[in-house]
Motif scaffolding. Structure first.
Motif, PDB file in Angstrom:
ATOM      1  N   LEU A  14       0.856  -1.185   0.000  1.00  0.00           N
ATOM      2  CA  LEU A  14       0.000   0.000   0.000  1.00  0.00           C
ATOM      3  C   LEU A  14       0.888   1.229   0.000  1.00  0.00           C
ATOM      4  O   LEU A  14       1.725   1.394   0.889  1.00  0.00           O
ATOM      5  CB  LEU A  14      -0.907   0.023   1.238  1.00  0.00           C
ATOM      6  CG  LEU A  14      -1.868   1.223   1.278  1.00  0.00           C
ATOM      7  CD1 LEU A  14      -3.024   0.993   0.326  1.00  0.00           C
ATOM      8  CD2 LEU A  14      -2.375   1.472   2.692  1.00  0.00           C
ATOM      9  N   GLU A  15       0.709   2.085  -0.992  1.00  0.00           N
ATOM     10  CA  GLU A  15       1.472   3.331  -1.074  1.00  0.00           C
ATOM     11  C   GLU A  15       0.620   4.495  -0.595  1.00  0.00           C
ATOM     12  O   GLU A  15      -0.519   4.665  -1.028  1.00  0.00           O
ATOM     13  CB  GLU A  15       1.938   3.591  -2.504  1.00  0.00           C
ATOM     14  CG  GLU A  15       2.910   2.555  -3.029  1.00  0.00           C
ATOM     15  CD  GLU A  15       3.505   2.955  -4.373  1.00  0.00           C
ATOM     16  OE1 GLU A  15       3.133   4.036  -4.901  1.00  0.00           O
ATOM     17  OE2 GLU A  15       4.342   2.194  -4.888  1.00  0.00           O
ATOM     18  N   ILE A  16       1.173   5.303   0.306  1.00  0.00           N
ATOM     19  CA  ILE A  16       0.540   6.526   0.790  1.00  0.00           C
ATOM     20  C   ILE A  16       1.439   7.675   0.352  1.00  0.00           C
ATOM     21  O   ILE A  16       2.569   7.803   0.834  1.00  0.00           O
ATOM     22  CB  ILE A  16       0.378   6.517   2.318  1.00  0.00           C
ATOM     23  CG1 ILE A  16      -0.434   5.289   2.767  1.00  0.00           C
ATOM     24  CG2 ILE A  16      -0.278   7.800   2.797  1.00  0.00           C
ATOM     25  CD1 ILE A  16      -0.494   5.105   4.277  1.00  0.00           C
ATOM     26  N   ALA A  38      -5.507   5.533   6.173  1.00  0.00           N
ATOM     27  CA  ALA A  38      -4.940   4.544   5.255  1.00  0.00           C
ATOM     28  C   ALA A  38      -3.956   3.626   5.978  1.00  0.00           C
ATOM     29  O   ALA A  38      -3.952   2.407   5.761  1.00  0.00           O
ATOM     30  CB  ALA A  38      -4.248   5.257   4.096  1.00  0.00           C
ATOM     31  N   LEU A  39      -3.131   4.208   6.849  1.00  0.00           N
ATOM     32  CA  LEU A  39      -2.152   3.412   7.591  1.00  0.00           C
ATOM     33  C   LEU A  39      -2.853   2.433   8.527  1.00  0.00           C
ATOM     34  O   LEU A  39      -2.471   1.252   8.614  1.00  0.00           O
ATOM     35  CB  LEU A  39      -1.227   4.334   8.387  1.00  0.00           C
ATOM     36  CG  LEU A  39      -0.182   3.675   9.277  1.00  0.00           C
ATOM     37  CD1 LEU A  39       0.768   2.811   8.463  1.00  0.00           C
ATOM     38  CD2 LEU A  39       0.597   4.743  10.059  1.00  0.00           C
ATOM     39  N   THR A  44      -5.189  -3.951   9.364  1.00  0.00           N
ATOM     40  CA  THR A  44      -6.222  -4.984   9.498  1.00  0.00           C
ATOM     41  C   THR A  44      -6.584  -5.637   8.168  1.00  0.00           C
ATOM     42  O   THR A  44      -7.437  -6.533   8.138  1.00  0.00           O
ATOM     43  CB  THR A  44      -7.490  -4.381  10.130  1.00  0.00           C
ATOM     44  OG1 THR A  44      -7.945  -3.281   9.330  1.00  0.00           O
ATOM     45  CG2 THR A  44      -7.198  -3.881  11.541  1.00  0.00           C
ATOM     46  N   ASP A  45      -5.972  -5.196   7.096  1.00  0.00           N
ATOM     47  CA  ASP A  45      -6.221  -5.780   5.772  1.00  0.00           C
ATOM     48  C   ASP A  45      -5.195  -6.881   5.529  1.00  0.00           C
ATOM     49  O   ASP A  45      -4.007  -6.612   5.340  1.00  0.00           O
ATOM     50  CB  ASP A  45      -6.110  -4.691   4.703  1.00  0.00           C
ATOM     51  CG  ASP A  45      -6.499  -5.181   3.312  1.00  0.00           C
ATOM     52  OD1 ASP A  45      -6.395  -6.405   3.044  1.00  0.00           O
ATOM     53  OD2 ASP A  45      -6.888  -4.343   2.484  1.00  0.00           O
ATOM     54  N   GLY A  46      -5.670  -8.119   5.534  1.00  0.00           N
ATOM     55  CA  GLY A  46      -4.753  -9.241   5.397  1.00  0.00           C
ATOM     56  C   GLY A  46      -4.034  -9.311   4.067  1.00  0.00           C
ATOM     57  O   GLY A  46      -3.019 -10.003   3.949  1.00  0.00           O
ATOM     58  N   VAL A  51       3.639  -1.163   3.923  1.00  0.00           N
ATOM     59  CA  VAL A  51       3.183   0.205   3.646  1.00  0.00           C
ATOM     60  C   VAL A  51       4.374   1.027   3.183  1.00  0.00           C
ATOM     61  O   VAL A  51       5.464   0.946   3.779  1.00  0.00           O
ATOM     62  CB  VAL A  51       2.548   0.845   4.888  1.00  0.00           C
ATOM     63  CG1 VAL A  51       2.193   2.309   4.623  1.00  0.00           C
ATOM     64  CG2 VAL A  51       1.311   0.069   5.326  1.00  0.00           C
ATOM     65  N   LEU A  52       4.176   1.802   2.129  1.00  0.00           N
ATOM     66  CA  LEU A  52       5.239   2.672   1.611  1.00  0.00           C
ATOM     67  C   LEU A  52       4.760   4.119   1.639  1.00  0.00           C
ATOM     68  O   LEU A  52       3.695   4.433   1.102  1.00  0.00           O
ATOM     69  CB  LEU A  52       5.615   2.271   0.185  1.00  0.00           C
ATOM     70  CG  LEU A  52       6.809   2.998  -0.451  1.00  0.00           C
ATOM     71  CD1 LEU A  52       7.500   2.106  -1.475  1.00  0.00           C
ATOM     72  CD2 LEU A  52       6.400   4.304  -1.131  1.00  0.00           C
TER      73      LEU A  52
END
Length: 257
Positions: A14-16, A38-39, A44-46, A51-52
């Motif tokens: 996941l990119e933020i 988002a973080l 909780t999203d398997g 995270v980037l």
């Protein structure tokens, strides 16, 4: 979701992205909220394993939008700043975090890197924590974590004198994994995030837990948060932000602590 935060999925990563390049990605309350949400959702999203954090433009982030600080210092509406919620989410995050820093990383832009597990930075980036310049104190548990990483003397100079580090210096001091030409920073971070996502997640999470004293980090964040709030209401802070608005050097000589 803030229009200045872009959230992307690349498989298990996941990119933020901070997406306010015209303001050097200065973070507003709405941006902090969107980034935190988002973080937290990633935890909780398997299907998300890494995270980037990255950015658009030639800066990572210039830190907190100065208008928010100035309003608080002037006695504006008192509310729970979204910045502290975002910072706490970083402290609690269990999944690995990778950062790509192409340029300026000021204030929280610098201190959040202490909560990232892999950091890729431009050689010419400028990292700074000018809290005392604004009559404030460090946040994000950086008063604990930065001296542990680079030593008391260097950390105090960054906090109290506003001294900055180049990306190359950040690498030498152990704040970054690699210092690269700016154009190579985000690709390198993405490659590292993908490689990390291929590792056994349970082992990665257990390793991160062993390496971080989360309770101690959150406790220090709480202490900093209280003092930070007090400092925002001080005469020194009012002078600092008034001087900023008037484009003049602040004069603290007539003020006591």
């Amino acid at each position: 979701m803030s229009e200045h935060i872009e959230v992307r999925r690349d498989g298990p990563v996941l990119e933020i992205l901070f997406a306010r390049p015209e303001k050097k990605n200065a973070l507003s309350n709405a941006m902090y909220r969107a980034a935190r949400e988002a973080l937290e959702a990633a935890q909780t999203d398997g299907s998300i394993r890494v995270v980037l954090f990255g950015s658009e433009g030639d800066a990572f982030t210039a830190g907190n939008d100065i208008a928010d600080f100035a309003a608080a210092a002037a006695g504006g509406e008192r509310r729970e700043p979204e910045a502290f919620r975002f910072i706490e989410a970083l402290g609690r995050a269990e999944k690995p975090i990778v950062a790509a820093v192409p340029g300026f990383a000021v204030g929280v832009g610098m201190t959040m890197l202490l909560h990232c597990d892999l950091v890729y930075v431009a050689e010419t980036a400028k990292l700074s924590t000018p809290f005392v310049n604004l009559a404030l104190v460090p946040e994000a548990a950086s008063s604990l974590l930065l001296p542990l990483r680079i030593g008391h003397a260097r950390a105090f100079a960054m906090f109290a004198l506003g001294e900055s580090l180049s990306g190359a210096e950040a690498f030498t001091l152990g704040l970054a994994n690699k210092a690269l030409p700016a154009a190579e920073v985000l690709p390198a971070a993405r490659a590292a995030a993908k490689a990390l996502a291929e590792r056994p997640l349970g082992a990665v999470l257990a390793t991160k837990r062993l390496m971080r004293d989360v309770a101690g980090i959150l406790a220090r964040m709480g202490g900093e948060r209280q003092i930070f709030g007090e400092r925002l209401q001080s005469a020194e802070a009012r002078e600092a932000f008034q001087a900023f608005a008037e484009r003049r050097p602040p004069d603290f000589s007539r003020l006591t602590s």
